[in-house]
Write a protein that holds these residues in place. Structure first.
Motif, short mmCIF file in Angstrom:
data_model
loop_
_atom_site.label_atom_id
_atom_site.label_comp_id
_atom_site.label_asym_id
_atom_site.label_seq_id
_atom_site.Cartn_x
_atom_site.Cartn_y
_atom_site.Cartn_z
N ALA A 262 0.92 -1.28 0.13
CA ALA A 262 0.07 -0.07 0.12
C ALA A 262 0.59 1.24 -0.06
N TYR A 263 2.00 1.11 0.28
CA TYR A 263 2.95 2.34 0.57
C TYR A 263 4.38 1.89 0.39
N SER A 264 4.97 2.36 -0.76
CA SER A 264 6.40 1.93 -0.98
C SER A 264 7.28 3.17 -1.52
N VAL A 265 7.00 4.13 -0.93
CA VAL A 265 7.90 5.34 -1.28
C VAL A 265 9.30 4.99 -0.69
N LEU A 266 10.36 5.34 -1.36
CA LEU A 266 11.53 5.05 -1.07
C LEU A 266 12.23 6.65 -0.52
N ASP A 267 13.28 6.48 0.53
CA ASP A 267 13.93 7.30 0.94
C ASP A 267 15.51 7.35 0.05
N SER A 268 15.63 8.36 -0.76
CA SER A 268 16.99 8.22 -1.58
C SER A 268 18.12 9.27 -1.20
N SER A 269 17.86 9.67 0.13
CA SER A 269 18.80 10.60 0.66
C SER A 269 20.23 10.10 0.57
N ARG A 270 20.52 8.81 0.78
CA ARG A 270 21.62 8.10 1.25
C ARG A 270 22.63 8.37 -0.29
N ALA A 271 21.80 8.01 -1.38
CA ALA A 271 22.31 8.24 -2.61
C ALA A 271 22.80 9.72 -2.83
N ALA A 272 22.05 10.66 -2.51
CA ALA A 272 22.46 11.83 -2.60
C ALA A 272 23.67 12.33 -1.59
N ARG A 273 23.61 11.82 -0.60
CA ARG A 273 24.93 12.20 0.27
C ARG A 273 25.98 11.50 -0.25
N VAL A 274 26.16 10.31 -0.81
CA VAL A 274 27.35 9.67 -0.95
C VAL A 274 27.76 9.91 -2.47
N PHE A 275 27.00 9.99 -3.54
CA PHE A 275 27.23 10.27 -4.98
C PHE A 275 26.84 11.53 -5.37
N GLY A 276 26.01 12.45 -4.60
CA GLY A 276 25.49 13.63 -5.24
C GLY A 276 24.39 13.33 -6.31
N VAL A 277 23.69 12.42 -6.36
CA VAL A 277 22.70 12.16 -7.49
C VAL A 277 21.40 12.19 -6.67
N ALA A 278 20.33 13.04 -7.26
CA ALA A 278 19.32 13.06 -6.66
C ALA A 278 18.21 13.28 -7.62
N LEU A 279 17.04 12.76 -7.63
CA LEU A 279 16.04 12.97 -8.82
C LEU A 279 15.23 13.80 -8.24
N PRO A 280 14.67 14.75 -9.15
CA PRO A 280 13.55 15.71 -8.99
C PRO A 280 12.23 15.22 -8.71
N ASP A 281 11.42 16.03 -8.32
CA ASP A 281 10.02 15.72 -7.93
C ASP A 281 9.33 14.86 -9.04
N TRP A 282 8.48 13.95 -8.86
CA TRP A 282 7.90 12.99 -9.73
C TRP A 282 7.21 13.89 -10.85
N ARG A 283 6.63 15.00 -10.63
CA ARG A 283 5.63 15.83 -11.30
C ARG A 283 6.50 16.49 -12.44
N LEU A 284 7.66 16.90 -12.06
CA LEU A 284 8.63 17.70 -12.97
C LEU A 284 9.25 16.65 -13.95
N SER A 285 9.55 15.40 -13.33
CA SER A 285 9.95 14.43 -14.29
C SER A 285 9.07 13.87 -15.33
N LEU A 286 7.90 13.99 -15.02
CA LEU A 286 6.62 13.40 -15.76
C LEU A 286 6.63 14.39 -16.88
N LEU A 287 6.53 15.98 -16.62
CA LEU A 287 6.51 16.88 -17.57
C LEU A 287 7.72 16.58 -18.55
N SER A 288 8.80 16.45 -18.10
CA SER A 288 9.92 16.39 -19.05
C SER A 288 9.76 15.16 -20.01
N CYS A 289 9.55 13.87 -19.27
CA CYS A 289 9.25 12.65 -20.17
C CYS A 289 8.04 13.05 -21.28
#
Length: 295
Positions: A262-289
């Motif tokens: 029912a809920y499977s949101v992922l916390d991606s903060s560790r990838a942002a800290r270690v590799f400096g990669v962070a994905l934008p809000d899903w709405r912005l990504s959808l508009l780009s796609c």
């Protein structure tokens, strides 16, 4: 650097082929070129290429059919990653592998972190978790990226299904009580390539992932339901002749063979800290796609 990409024609594999090709000598194999249920074929393919990096974007992802095809699902999602991990270890190569938010049962009401205990609800999730564990046990240099609600303009996914149904139906009834973060396959590929590029600057991919690799979450920021995702697609997709209303329904009104969290949101903060990669809000990504749909 020799790079072996497995699953080149999938929605993620196609994007990875584009993103990784500037970073090395890329050999990309499709399902037709490499049968992941054939252990010996996997070994021979890896040894023929002799890669410094293996990227496994292939998976059995038909979640409902998986309930009836357990042997095949585990061969592709668990046994094949184990063989790739063994071969990576033998070659001294690095391995990048993609997993899923469906390793969780959905009982949490805050984004899942890598330290949270996985409890898959379906065969697909079980097989992906076993693949993760095989890699963790065998590969000395690896990166496992857990993904969430992957979509794109290629392959079979929710976005393309909604665009098709919009042409055929007067109303779309979509589940509104499953929450996740839709994630564009292109951004996953670009983030993966950025991590590989960092390795070039730090002496090599195997050494880099032996130091900084492991299990990470990588998903879009924000969250929504399948219904909310569908509503955003219908509202913003270009060139749609018809925009039928999207009606929220509970999961019980749309029963499926495989239970979903029912809920499977992922916390991606560790990838942002270690590799400096962070994905934008899903709405912005959808508009780009969706903008890529324009001629």
């Amino acid at each position: 650097m020799n790079i072996l990409l497995i699953g080149k024609n999938g929605q993620l594999g196609w994007e990875l082929a584009r993103a990784l090709s500037p970073l090395g000598r890329l050999t990309a194999l499709s399902r037709a070129e490499l049968d992941l249920t054939d252990a010996e074929a996997i070994r021979q393919a890896v040894r023929h290429v002799g890669p410094a990096l293996i990227v496994n974007a292939a998976a059995y992802t038909a979640v409902d059919r998986a309930q009836q095809e357990r042997e095949t699902v585990f061969a592709v999602n668990a046994a094949a990653p184990r063989i790739l991990a063994e071969e990576a270890k033998r070659l001294g190569a690095a391995l990048i592998h993609y997993s899923t938010d469906y390793v969780f049962d959905g009982g949490k009401n805050a984004p899942y972190q890598e330290i949270d205990a996985p409890r898959p609800l379906n065969v697909y999730g079980e097989s992906k978790l076993e693949g993760e564990r095989a890699i963790e046990a065998l590969a000395p240099s690896y990166l496992i990226l857990r993904l969430s609600w992957v979509y794109g303009l290629r392959g079979g996914n929710f976005l393309r299904t909604i665009l098709l149904l919009a042409k055929e139906r007067d109303e779309l009834r979509v589940v509104d009580d499953q929450i996740g973060a839709p994630t564009w396959s292109r951004l996953i590929a670009e983030a993966s390539a950025a991590i590989v590029a960092q390795a070039h600057a730090h002496g090599g991919i195997a050494e880099f992932l032996a130091d900084k690799g492991g299990l990470y979450h990588l998903a879009s920021a924000g969250q929504t339901s399948w219904c909310g995702f569908a509503q955003a697609i219908i509202a913003h997709a270009p060139l749609l002749a018809r925009r039928p209303p999207v009606v929220p329904i509970p999961s019980r009104e749309y029963p499926l063979p495989a239970p979903r969290p029912a809920y499977s949101v992922l916390d991606s903060s560790r990838a942002a800290r270690v590799f400096g990669v962070a994905l934008p809000d899903w709405r912005l990504s959808l508009l780009s796609c969706l903008a890529d749909m324009m001629p």
